[in-house]
Design a protein around this motif. Structure first.
Motif, PDB file in Angstrom:
ATOM      1  N   TYR A 382     -12.103   1.335 -18.836  1.00 40.05           N
ATOM      2  CA  TYR A 382     -12.385   0.766 -19.958  1.00 40.05           C
ATOM      3  C   TYR A 382     -12.846   1.687 -20.930  1.00 40.05           C
ATOM      4  O   TYR A 382     -12.908   1.415 -22.254  1.00 40.05           O
ATOM      5  N   GLY A 383     -13.150   3.059 -20.729  1.00 38.77           N
ATOM      6  CA  GLY A 383     -13.455   3.879 -21.809  1.00 38.77           C
ATOM      7  C   GLY A 383     -14.820   3.630 -22.003  1.00 38.77           C
ATOM      8  O   GLY A 383     -15.335   4.057 -23.085  1.00 38.77           O
ATOM      9  N   ARG A 384     -15.781   3.074 -21.196  1.00 44.63           N
ATOM     10  CA  ARG A 384     -17.144   2.401 -21.509  1.00 44.63           C
ATOM     11  C   ARG A 384     -18.148   3.211 -20.855  1.00 44.63           C
ATOM     12  O   ARG A 384     -17.934   3.550 -19.607  1.00 44.63           O
ATOM     13  N   ASP A 385     -19.225   3.827 -21.596  1.00 42.52           N
ATOM     14  CA  ASP A 385     -20.369   4.531 -21.054  1.00 42.52           C
ATOM     15  C   ASP A 385     -21.614   3.952 -21.495  1.00 42.52           C
ATOM     16  O   ASP A 385     -22.619   4.800 -21.339  1.00 42.52           O
ATOM     17  N   ASP A 386     -21.679   2.576 -21.641  1.00 43.36           N
ATOM     18  CA  ASP A 386     -22.975   2.286 -22.572  1.00 43.36           C
ATOM     19  C   ASP A 386     -23.851   1.338 -21.712  1.00 43.36           C
ATOM     20  O   ASP A 386     -24.434   0.517 -22.170  1.00 43.36           O
ATOM     21  N   GLY A 387     -23.449   1.248 -20.438  1.00 36.03           N
ATOM     22  CA  GLY A 387     -24.292   0.508 -19.415  1.00 36.03           C
ATOM     23  C   GLY A 387     -23.823  -0.850 -19.212  1.00 36.03           C
ATOM     24  O   GLY A 387     -24.569  -1.592 -18.547  1.00 36.03           O
ATOM     25  N   ALA A 388     -22.680  -1.373 -19.901  1.00 35.82           N
ATOM     26  CA  ALA A 388     -22.275  -2.674 -19.720  1.00 35.82           C
ATOM     27  C   ALA A 388     -21.952  -3.093 -18.215  1.00 35.82           C
ATOM     28  O   ALA A 388     -21.196  -2.286 -17.893  1.00 35.82           O
ATOM     29  N   VAL A 452     -19.331  -8.581  -7.436  1.00 32.67           N
ATOM     30  CA  VAL A 452     -19.514  -7.065  -7.171  1.00 32.67           C
ATOM     31  C   VAL A 452     -19.160  -6.274  -8.501  1.00 32.67           C
ATOM     32  O   VAL A 452     -18.123  -6.556  -8.905  1.00 32.67           O
ATOM     33  N   ARG A 453     -20.228  -5.664  -9.183  1.00 29.04           N
ATOM     34  CA  ARG A 453     -20.144  -5.214 -10.589  1.00 29.04           C
ATOM     35  C   ARG A 453     -20.442  -3.750 -10.452  1.00 29.04           C
ATOM     36  O   ARG A 453     -21.173  -3.323  -9.765  1.00 29.04           O
ATOM     37  N   TYR A 454     -20.091  -3.279 -11.750  1.00 32.46           N
ATOM     38  CA  TYR A 454     -20.483  -1.716 -11.995  1.00 32.46           C
ATOM     39  C   TYR A 454     -20.792  -1.650 -13.523  1.00 32.46           C
ATOM     40  O   TYR A 454     -20.393  -2.255 -14.177  1.00 32.46           O
ATOM     41  N   ALA A 455     -21.704  -0.538 -13.725  1.00 35.17           N
ATOM     42  CA  ALA A 455     -22.002  -0.195 -14.936  1.00 35.17           C
ATOM     43  C   ALA A 455     -22.077   1.292 -15.200  1.00 35.17           C
ATOM     44  O   ALA A 455     -22.742   1.727 -14.458  1.00 35.17           O
ATOM     45  N   VAL A 456     -21.549   1.823 -15.936  1.00 33.76           N
ATOM     46  CA  VAL A 456     -21.157   3.443 -16.389  1.00 33.76           C
ATOM     47  C   VAL A 456     -22.204   3.712 -17.457  1.00 33.76           C
ATOM     48  O   VAL A 456     -22.136   3.141 -18.595  1.00 33.76           O
ATOM     49  N   THR A 457     -23.187   4.683 -17.287  1.00 34.97           N
ATOM     50  CA  THR A 457     -23.864   4.992 -18.262  1.00 34.97           C
ATOM     51  C   THR A 457     -23.988   6.540 -18.700  1.00 34.97           C
ATOM     52  O   THR A 457     -24.062   7.309 -17.416  1.00 34.97           O
ATOM     53  N   ARG A 458     -23.891   7.066 -19.835  1.00 34.38           N
ATOM     54  CA  ARG A 458     -24.175   8.335 -20.015  1.00 34.38           C
ATOM     55  C   ARG A 458     -25.392   8.827 -20.129  1.00 34.38           C
ATOM     56  O   ARG A 458     -26.059   8.363 -21.210  1.00 34.38           O
ATOM     57  N   MET A 459     -25.933   9.754 -19.545  1.00 37.60           N
ATOM     58  CA  MET A 459     -27.256   9.917 -19.354  1.00 37.60           C
ATOM     59  C   MET A 459     -27.686  11.074 -20.267  1.00 37.60           C
ATOM     60  O   MET A 459     -28.712  11.326 -21.086  1.00 37.60           O
ATOM     61  N   SER A 460     -26.747  12.408 -20.408  1.00 35.20           N
ATOM     62  CA  SER A 460     -26.960  13.269 -21.393  1.00 35.20           C
ATOM     63  C   SER A 460     -25.604  13.985 -21.556  1.00 35.20           C
ATOM     64  O   SER A 460     -24.656  13.826 -20.717  1.00 35.20           O
ATOM     65  N   GLU A 461     -25.848  15.035 -22.392  1.00 33.33           N
ATOM     66  CA  GLU A 461     -24.858  15.842 -22.781  1.00 33.33           C
ATOM     67  C   GLU A 461     -24.960  17.202 -23.442  1.00 33.33           C
ATOM     68  O   GLU A 461     -25.845  17.165 -24.272  1.00 33.33           O
ATOM     69  N   THR A 462     -24.380  18.223 -23.051  1.00 31.88           N
ATOM     70  CA  THR A 462     -24.547  19.438 -23.718  1.00 31.88           C
ATOM     71  C   THR A 462     -23.284  20.210 -23.847  1.00 31.88           C
ATOM     72  O   THR A 462     -22.194  19.471 -23.931  1.00 31.88           O
ATOM     73  N   LYS A 469     -23.981   8.204 -14.597  1.00 31.74           N
ATOM     74  CA  LYS A 469     -24.449   7.325 -13.724  1.00 31.74           C
ATOM     75  C   LYS A 469     -23.845   6.105 -13.523  1.00 31.74           C
ATOM     76  O   LYS A 469     -23.332   5.553 -14.397  1.00 31.74           O
ATOM     77  N   VAL A 470     -23.358   5.503 -12.328  1.00 33.61           N
ATOM     78  CA  VAL A 470     -22.453   4.498 -12.245  1.00 33.61           C
ATOM     79  C   VAL A 470     -23.500   3.493 -11.071  1.00 33.61           C
ATOM     80  O   VAL A 470     -23.906   3.658  -9.914  1.00 33.61           O
ATOM     81  N   ASP A 471     -23.944   2.483 -11.728  1.00 30.71           N
ATOM     82  CA  ASP A 471     -24.760   1.404 -11.131  1.00 30.71           C
ATOM     83  C   ASP A 471     -23.875   0.228 -10.405  1.00 30.71           C
ATOM     84  O   ASP A 471     -23.198  -0.363 -11.146  1.00 30.71           O
ATOM     85  N   ILE A 472     -23.878   0.230  -9.045  1.00 31.74           N
ATOM     86  CA  ILE A 472     -23.194  -0.844  -8.491  1.00 31.74           C
ATOM     87  C   ILE A 472     -23.796  -2.027  -7.785  1.00 31.74           C
ATOM     88  O   ILE A 472     -25.028  -1.561  -7.275  1.00 31.74           O
ATOM     89  N   THR A 473     -23.648  -3.100  -8.297  1.00 30.93           N
ATOM     90  CA  THR A 473     -24.373  -4.413  -7.660  1.00 30.93           C
ATOM     91  C   THR A 473     -23.938  -5.263  -6.869  1.00 30.93           C
ATOM     92  O   THR A 473     -22.524  -5.344  -7.297  1.00 30.93           O
ATOM     93  N   ASN A 474     -24.395  -5.746  -5.913  1.00 32.78           N
ATOM     94  CA  ASN A 474     -23.353  -6.720  -4.815  1.00 32.78           C
ATOM     95  C   ASN A 474     -24.163  -7.866  -4.608  1.00 32.78           C
ATOM     96  O   ASN A 474     -25.360  -8.001  -4.196  1.00 32.78           O
ATOM     97  N   ALA A 475     -23.728  -9.033  -5.408  1.00 36.15           N
ATOM     98  CA  ALA A 475     -24.468 -10.433  -5.294  1.00 36.15           C
ATOM     99  C   ALA A 475     -23.997 -11.140  -4.014  1.00 36.15           C
ATOM    100  O   ALA A 475     -24.308 -12.328  -4.182  1.00 36.15           O
TER     101      ALA A 475
END
Length: 527
Positions: A382-388, A452-462, A469-475
């Motif tokens: 999806y090209g997203r890294d905002d933690g959605a 089962v979901r995931y969320a991509v977050t950009r933590m830093s950039e130089t 980081k990728v958070d995976i949750t399993n309900a």
């Protein structure tokens, strides 16, 4: 001079032998070999006119007299390629072939009688007397039929009187069925069997899979058993049926040069239209999009409801804790054979392929095939890294080998996956299976999971790197296997992220109602 004139007179007086017309209205036996439409891909069969083709072989019994004969093969396929027709078994072969593409129909008759005389019959509604009148068809059949009579020019069925046309006969070039005619010669009257072989468009076939997923016997994480069943679906787009045909289907793409679209036989009904005879303000308003909707039915009376209340409703059987879907029972299964580099599927018994219809025969029956259930995602999907939070895809994976319960060629087709529930089998997803040879991996993406979901977050950039980081949750109430594909060059080449087909892929097992986090860094190109 007199001898020359006598010779000319004798030659002119010698009658030319007339051709005998022999009509073969149907074959004794027919074989139908269907090839898939090229470049159709994952698209379904075109229901109006399938884009594949077929090789048709017919056996016919013919009796011909001595001399020259015209044999008319009626009922050939509508999309016949006349240049491909081969007739074998004639005593002296074929001298000439003709494809008769004009069909006997209302529009075909009008077209054949253009600028010719017909009889117009009109009936007086009050007296019932029918009057005959000679007329010439001057235009038609598209959009209407214009007749020229002693009274002038008139449009057919626009006078308000019941009327019809009477033709003097059926033109020889019109046939009620698509027809191939050949001219042949025989020294004596004889009866024999011949074979007519030709190719025709307007056919297609595909595989349709029905998969029933069940938990594996070993209760291992993500292990499933799938009862796999496939239909061979054959489509006939023409107006000709094939009775008791020996049917086969070819899987693969034989080398075939493209050719111009084959002209289909012309014919059909008449489309008649009349101009209103009033002035514009006298024509009643009649919009085509207004539809009268009947009022809903009245509710049942108390008496009627009381009558139903006295009835006892009896349900036989008992409710089961978990309903099972009855697997299709294959009475007849197509035999798979090799044909060079292609695969041939032969239906073991003759079947009837109806005009404008489809025929389904069992093609693959593989109960209890082993599949792994995996939840997957490609992080650039999806090209997203905002933690959605986003759902992960549900993937069933196996290998086309005998030890997995498969091990046979699997043609491409649509897959409908069902899973059991307390309320019976329910549709879990739909996928597309590409052509799979023996030994190939099989992957079917059947939908997305809300559990089962995931969320991509950009933590830093130089200027040198990006950290994610990728958070995976399993309900879900059971552990699941997940795979995260990262289609980029990773910084440091981490050992816990292996490469699968050249793509860095993180594999993990997430506990029931658990979660996990993946960290990774991307190497940035320096300017």
């Amino acid at each position: 001079m007199r001898a020359l004139l006598a010779l000319v007179w004798i030659y002119a007086a010698t009658p030319v032998a007339a051709q005998s017309i022999i009509v073969s209205d149907a074959p004794e036996s027919v074989s139908l070999t269907v090839y898939r439409a090229q470049d159709r891909g994952d698209r379904p069969i075109d229901p109006n006119w399938p884009r594949g083709y077929a090789l048709i072989t017919e056996t016919r019994k013919i009796s011909i007299p001595a001399g020259e004969s015209v044999i008319r093969f009626e009922g050939v396929a509508e999309g016949m390629f006349p240049e491909s027709a081969i007739v074998t078994g004639l005593p002296q072969g074929v001298r000439e072939k003709n494809r008769d593409a004009r069909l006997l129909s209302p529009s075909g008759l009008v077209d054949a009688f253009l600028k010719r005389e017909v009889t117009l019959l009109r009936t007086n509604r009050s007296t019932g007397v029918t009057r005959e009148q000679k007329a010439i068809i001057t235009a038609g059949p598209q959009g209407g039929v214009i007749l020229q009579t002693a009274e002038g020019y008139q449009a057919l069925r626009c006078t308000g009187l019941p009327e019809r046309m009477q033709f003097g006969g059926v033109p020889q070039n019109l046939s009620a069925k698509p027809t191939l005619s050949v001219i042949t010669q025989s020294n004596e009257a004889t009866t024999f069997k011949l074979t007519l072989t030709y190719m025709a468009s307007g056919f297609d076939w595909q595989a349709n899979y029905v998969a029933h997923a069940k938990p594996g016997d070993d209760k291992a994480i993500g292990k499933n058993k799938i009862d796999l069943f496939a239909w061979l679906t054959l489509a006939n787009g023409g107006n000709q049926s094939f009775q008791n045909a020996n049917m086969m289907a070819i899987a693969g793409e034989p080398n075939r040069e493209r050719r111009p679209e084959q002209a289909r036989p012309v014919g059909g009904g008449l489309s008649l239209a009349c101009w209103p005879q009033q002035r514009t303000h006298q024509v009643p308003f009649n919009p085509g999009f207004i539809v009268d909707i009947p009022p809903p039915p009245a509710p049942p009376t108390p008496v009627a409801m009381a009558a139903y209340a006295d009835e006892n409703i009896v349900v036989t059987g008992q409710r089961m804790a978990r309903a099972e879907m009855a697997a299709p029972v294959a009475v007849m299964v197509a035999d798979q054979e090799d044909l060079g580099d292609l695969k041939l599927y032969r239906v073991p018994e003759p079947v009837t392929v109806n005009a404008k219809g489809q025929k389904q025969v069992a093609m693959i029956v593989k109960p209890g095939a082993a599949f792994d259930r995996i939840y997957t995602v490609r992080v650039d999907e999806y090209g997203r890294d905002d933690g959605a939070s986003m759902p992960m895809s549900i993937l069933f994976r196996s290998s086309n080998r005998k030890e997995k319960g498969l091990g046979l060629p699997m043609p491409s087709g649509q897959v409908m996956l069902f899973e059991d529930s307390n309320y019976g089998p329910l549709l879990a997803g739909q996928s597309t299976l590409s052509n799979r040879a023996v030994g190939d991996d099989i992957e079917m993406v059947v939908g997305r999971s809300s559990d089962v979901r995931y969320a991509v977050t950009r933590m830093s950039e130089t200027v040198e790197k990006q950290r994610f980081k990728v958070d995976i949750t399993n309900a879900r109430s059971e552990p699941v296997n997940v795979e995260v594909e990262i289609p980029f060059e990773l910084r440091g080449k981490p050992k816990h992220i292996a490469k699968v087909d050249g793509i860095p892929t993180w594999k993990a097992t997430i506990a029931a109602n658990g979660e996990a986090t993946l960290y990774y860094e991307l190497e940035l190109e320096k300017n």
